[in-house]
Design an enzyme around this catalytic site. Structure first.
Site, PDB file in Angstrom:
ATOM      1  N   THR A 133       0.802  -1.157  -0.025  1.00  0.00           N
ATOM      2  CA  THR A 133      -0.059   0.132  -0.073  1.00  0.00           C
ATOM      3  C   THR A 133       0.877   1.378   0.000  1.00  0.00           C
ATOM      4  OG1 THR A 133      -1.505   1.060   1.508  1.00  0.00           O
ATOM      5  CG2 THR A 133      -0.108  -0.337   2.611  1.00  0.00           C
ATOM      6  N   ASP A 134       0.271   2.348  -0.335  1.00  0.00           N
ATOM      7  CA  ASP A 134       0.911   3.696  -0.451  1.00  0.00           C
ATOM      8  C   ASP A 134       1.085   4.042   0.802  1.00  0.00           C
ATOM      9  OD1 ASP A 134      -1.854   4.337  -0.013  1.00  0.00           O
ATOM     10  OD2 ASP A 134      -1.640   5.847  -1.608  1.00  0.00           O
ATOM     11  N   GLU A 135       0.268   3.652   1.945  1.00  0.00           N
ATOM     12  CA  GLU A 135       0.331   3.969   3.539  1.00  0.00           C
ATOM     13  C   GLU A 135       1.610   3.948   4.023  1.00  0.00           C
ATOM     14  OE1 GLU A 135      -3.400   3.344   5.474  1.00  0.00           O
ATOM     15  OE2 GLU A 135      -4.543   2.761   3.596  1.00  0.00           O
ATOM     16  N   TYR A 158      -1.476  -0.774  10.975  1.00  0.00           N
ATOM     17  CA  TYR A 158      -1.527  -1.571   9.570  1.00  0.00           C
ATOM     18  C   TYR A 158      -0.630  -0.869   8.922  1.00  0.00           C
ATOM     19  CZ  TYR A 158      -3.065  -1.857   4.583  1.00  0.00           C
ATOM     20  OH  TYR A 158      -3.057  -2.062   3.362  1.00  0.00           O
ATOM     21  N   LYS A 162       2.530  -3.390   7.169  1.00  0.00           N
ATOM     22  CA  LYS A 162       2.816  -3.576   5.829  1.00  0.00           C
ATOM     23  C   LYS A 162       4.340  -3.127   5.549  1.00  0.00           C
ATOM     24  CE  LYS A 162       0.588  -4.647   2.881  1.00  0.00           C
ATOM     25  NZ  LYS A 162       0.095  -6.100   2.390  1.00  0.00           N
TER      26      LYS A 162
END
Ligand code: NAD
Length: 353
Positions: A133-135, A158, A162
């Site tokens: 993810t870009d998070e 989260y 990741k």
């Protein structure tokens, strides 16, 4: 090409399974633990095909995963299995560390041992594609975009889990020579998304005449991508991407959460006037912000566009219209979920209230 898709009964993984099962010469094995977020109805359209199969397994269970690899003999792994909801990671981070970090580590170890036993030809073909993810990049201010060189700065349990998994995958490439590719994508939306996520939650709230809770000022901004465009990007990366590289995937559809909710409201009420909701201002409800809520995410997709030739097919308005129509037509899909798994309550308040 024989591909194991982990998390293939989830939102994005099922779109990947549906896409792969439709490719000539492709055989796909969907490996999924079937957590609350999974639903085998997402892959019903391909479940009768000879080139598709399913196995219920936990990626943390090494001996079972080893057996699956021995039986199936994959040419590639697309790793999507994860705990994926930020709000749930605030309420209970342990499961996120377990699946996203320990599970990815366990899978990498199985893949490493399997890869080492392959002959030279099979080794040249083999790929481990890690879907992220870009998070992991943390938050942007009002300007700028995430590139493949942006340093990691995850802010939620989260995104930290990741980020941890991304680092493990990178290390298994540099240390053990595993042929990996990593991709980091922006927010997805589309059919079959579990109703805890923003867009389906808002669609269902409007259909039920409920308020539309918006965190904080509603001005936090995300870059949205239709799920089938993401699935096509992942297939492009798997088949054309370079080993050891990373690719950012995004739709260049930057919108504030408030704008997204307003567009969902306009789309649903135009299609279903009998909801009785006439004024957006009457139904929107600003609630306390999510703890650690990142301000803005936006992807620079130049690399995947120029090097691999991928572009998304849906702009946000077209994708949203398709999504809203799908939820309206598939009450039979989401009604049992609301009844048995998640009824729309707020998650992830942390210590705010
Ligand atoms: P999802 O929550 O809908 O699906 C996750 C799937 O993984 C579920 O089917 C679940 O049963 C399975 N799973 C969970 N733990 C498992 C375990 N221990 N072993 C085997 N299977 C397990 O998630 P999603 O939205 O489809 O996201 C898929 C992947 O894409 C995730 O890795 C996520 O981080 C990444 N991603 C998601 C988005 C997004 O907007 N949803 C954006 C970028 C990247």
């Amino acid at each position: 090409m024989k591909v194991i898709v982990t998390g293939g009964a989830g939102f994005i993984g099922s779109a990947v399974c549906r896409l792969l099962a439709g490719q000539k010469g492709c055989k796909v094995l969907n490996l999924d633990k079937l957590t609350y977020a999974a639903d085998l109805r997402t892959v019903e359209v391909v479940s009768g095909r000879r080139n598709y199969s399913f196995v219920q397994e936990d990626i943390c269970n090494k001996s079972s995963i080893e057996r699956v690899f021995e039986d199936f003999q994959p040419d590639a792994v697309m790793h999507l299995a994860a705990e994926s909801h930020v709000d749930r990671s605030i309420d209970g981070p342990a499961e996120f560390i377990q699946t996203n970090v320990v599970g990815t580590f366990t899978l990498l170890e199985v893949v490493r041992e399997y890869f080492n036993r392959l002959d030279d030809v099979a080794k040249r073909v083999f790929r481990f594609h890690h879907v992220s993810t870009d998070e992991v990049f943390g938050t942007l201010g009002n300007e700028g975009l995430f590139t493949e060189e942006t340093p990691y700065a995850p802010n939620s349990p989260y995104s930290a889990s990741k980020a941890g998994s991304d680092h493990l995958v990178r290390a298994w490439h540099y240390t053990y020579g595993l042929p990996v590719i990593i991709s980091n994508c922006s927010n997805n939306y589309g059919p079959y998304q579990f109703p805890e996520k923003l867009i389906p939650l808002m669609i269902l709230n409007i259909l039920h005449g409920k308020k539309l809770p918006v965190y904080g000022s509603g001005l936090n901004t995300r870059d949205w991508l239709y799920v089938e465009d993401h699935a096509e990007a992942l297939f492009t990366i798997l088949t054309k991407g370079k080993v050891g590289e990373r690719y950012n995937v995004g739709g260049c559809n930057e919108l504030s959460n408030l704008d997204v909710v307003r567009k969902v409201f306009d789309t649903v009420t135009a299609l279903v006037p009998e909801t009785g909701c006439h004024s957006f201002d009457d139904v929107v409800e600003f609630v306390s912000d999510r703890p650690g809520h990142d301000w803005r995410y936006a992807i620079d997709p130049t690399k995947i566009r120029t090097e691999l030739g991928w572009t998304p097919k849906h702009n946000f308005d077209a994708g949203l219209l398709q999504t809203v129509k799908w939820y309206i037509a598939h009450r039979d899909w989401w009604e049992p979920i609301l009844k048995n798994k998640y009824s729309g309550e707020r998650l992830g308040k942390g210590s705010v209230e």
